[in-house]
Design a protein around this motif. Structure first.
Motif, PDB file in Angstrom:
ATOM      1  N   PRO A  18       0.819  -1.233   0.000  1.00  0.00           N
ATOM      2  CA  PRO A  18       0.000   0.000   0.000  1.00  0.00           C
ATOM      3  C   PRO A  18       0.843   1.268   0.000  1.00  0.00           C
ATOM      4  CG  PRO A  18      -0.825  -1.573   1.612  1.00  0.00           C
ATOM      5  CD  PRO A  18       0.499  -2.082   1.151  1.00  0.00           C
ATOM      6  N   PHE A  19       1.993   1.214   0.677  1.00  0.00           N
ATOM      7  CA  PHE A  19       2.850   2.402   0.745  1.00  0.00           C
ATOM      8  C   PHE A  19       3.369   2.801  -0.629  1.00  0.00           C
ATOM      9  CE2 PHE A  19       7.350   3.673   0.880  1.00  0.00           C
ATOM     10  CZ  PHE A  19       7.198   4.948   1.405  1.00  0.00           C
ATOM     11  N   PHE A  20       3.918   1.831  -1.380  1.00  0.00           N
ATOM     12  CA  PHE A  20       4.498   2.167  -2.681  1.00  0.00           C
ATOM     13  C   PHE A  20       3.414   2.533  -3.692  1.00  0.00           C
ATOM     14  CE2 PHE A  20       8.247   0.179  -0.903  1.00  0.00           C
ATOM     15  CZ  PHE A  20       9.275   0.909  -1.475  1.00  0.00           C
ATOM     16  N   ILE A  21       2.287   1.852  -3.647  1.00  0.00           N
ATOM     17  CA  ILE A  21       1.200   2.217  -4.564  1.00  0.00           C
ATOM     18  C   ILE A  21       0.700   3.629  -4.267  1.00  0.00           C
ATOM     19  CG2 ILE A  21      -1.175   1.683  -5.210  1.00  0.00           C
ATOM     20  CD1 ILE A  21      -0.531  -1.245  -4.886  1.00  0.00           C
ATOM     21  N   THR A  22       0.562   3.959  -2.983  1.00  0.00           N
ATOM     22  CA  THR A  22       0.090   5.288  -2.591  1.00  0.00           C
ATOM     23  C   THR A  22       1.072   6.370  -3.013  1.00  0.00           C
ATOM     24  OG1 THR A  22      -1.080   4.349  -0.702  1.00  0.00           O
ATOM     25  CG2 THR A  22      -0.643   6.711  -0.646  1.00  0.00           C
ATOM     26  N   ASN A  23       2.369   6.097  -2.848  1.00  0.00           N
ATOM     27  CA  ASN A  23       3.368   7.099  -3.208  1.00  0.00           C
ATOM     28  C   ASN A  23       3.386   7.385  -4.707  1.00  0.00           C
ATOM     29  OD1 ASN A  23       4.515   7.976  -0.785  1.00  0.00           O
ATOM     30  ND2 ASN A  23       5.736   6.143  -0.615  1.00  0.00           N
ATOM     31  N   VAL A  24       3.305   6.326  -5.514  1.00  0.00           N
ATOM     32  CA  VAL A  24       3.268   6.534  -6.961  1.00  0.00           C
ATOM     33  C   VAL A  24       1.997   7.275  -7.354  1.00  0.00           C
ATOM     34  CG1 VAL A  24       3.200   5.385  -9.201  1.00  0.00           C
ATOM     35  CG2 VAL A  24       4.724   4.535  -7.412  1.00  0.00           C
TER      36      VAL A  24
END
Length: 311
Positions: free
Chosen positions: A286-292
């Protein structure tokens, strides 16, 4: 008059409750930092001091614990100050350095997990040739490559300014809000995509592949062991030393116990791998998807433990 007298009292009570709340937050964050630092330091010390634990596989565990230890020592304390003061209280030049360590430590932790999965895969699939393949020099080379890739994804682009947005003109990514300085790592979409692929998506695919192969190999070995146990039981039934009526129940019971034991081990390994993979993806995906998505939506990107400062 009563209203005038009550207003200062309410203000004092509000400030007092705010101080008490900040004290509890500070105590909790200090506990998390202390737990992270002490736990990883003790694990590293245990592997170093115990001769039985000084093997090639544990080199990768030491590297993993070292990345988490650096998170506790270098990344978390400034993040705690951000949370307590609501602004960047350290020198402005330290902002980019802190952001670089932040990205590097998080990336190194994920890449170390990837290397550990590769090491376990080689150990399970070819245990006889493992020592010939995974020598100490090769293990150290893999660890060096892991940290080099993490540093190239963090220090190099941040220090060279390759990560910056085209419209971002503030130096060192220190954004001002009134008289207060805020340390935010603002990056462009290409950097976010490249860094996320190199430090998360590709390692995640490798981890999933290797652990699935480990799971299949463990089940295959359990079936082979169970088949071997059945063959041994059949051979024991054919021996003339023991009466057939006595040997058949004993051999059958022993074979079933042996099969059930290894079936339980395979099931336990399956559950453990499933839990590990689930925790890994729940923590990071969730962190990397949210950041992108944030980069695409508003052109901003915050590194891993800068989220820690915005609780």
């Amino acid at each position: 008059m009563e209203g005038d007298l009550g207003a200062p009292n309410a203000s004092v009570l509000g400030e007092h409750s705010l101080l008490v709340g900040s004290s509890w937050v500070a105590a909790f964050l200090c506990f998390i930092i202390l737990l992270t630092t002490a736990g990883n330091f003790l694990l590293i010390l245990l592997i170093i001091t115990q001769r039985s634990l000084r093997n090639t596989s544990n080199y990768f565990l030491v590297s993993l614990f070292m990345s988490d230890l650096m998170v506790g020592l270098v990344v978390m304390p400034p993040a705690m100050l951000n949370q307590l003061y609501g602004r960047w209280v350290l020198q402005g030049d330290f902002c980019s350095l802190w952001a670089s360590f932040d990205v590097m430590c998080c990336s190194a932790s994920i890449l170390n997990l990837c290397v550990i999965s590769l090491d376990r895969y080689l150990l399970i699939t070819s245990p006889l040739r493992y020592k010939l393949r995974m020598t100490s020099c090769r293990a150290l080379a893999l660890i060096l490559a892991t940290w080099t890739l993490a540093a190239l994804a963090s220090f190099l682009p941040i220090k060279m300014g390759w990560h910056e947005l085209e419209l971002e003109v503030r130096p060192l990514n220190v954004t001002g809000q009134g008289d207060e300085e805020q340390c935010r790592l603002l990056v462009s979409l290409p950097y976010a995509l490249v860094a996320s692929c190199l430090t998360f998506f590709l390692p995640s695919a490798a981890i999933s592949f290797t652990y699935c192969r480990i799971l299949l190999a463990a089940r295959r070995q359990a079936v082979q062991v169970a088949s071997l146990a059945s063959n041994v039981a059949t051979t024991d039934e054919a021996t003339p030393q023991v009466p057939h009526a006595l040997s058949q129940p004993l051999a059958g019971n022993e074979s079933r116990r042996f099969t059930n034991k290894h079936s339980k081990k395979a099931l336990k390994a399956s559950l453990t791998l499933g839990i590990l993979l689930g925790m890994f993806f729940v923590a990071w995906l969730p962190f990397f998807i949210t950041n992108v998505a944030q980069v695409r939506a508003c052109g901003g990107f915050m590194s891993g433990f800068q989220k820690f400062s915005l609780w």
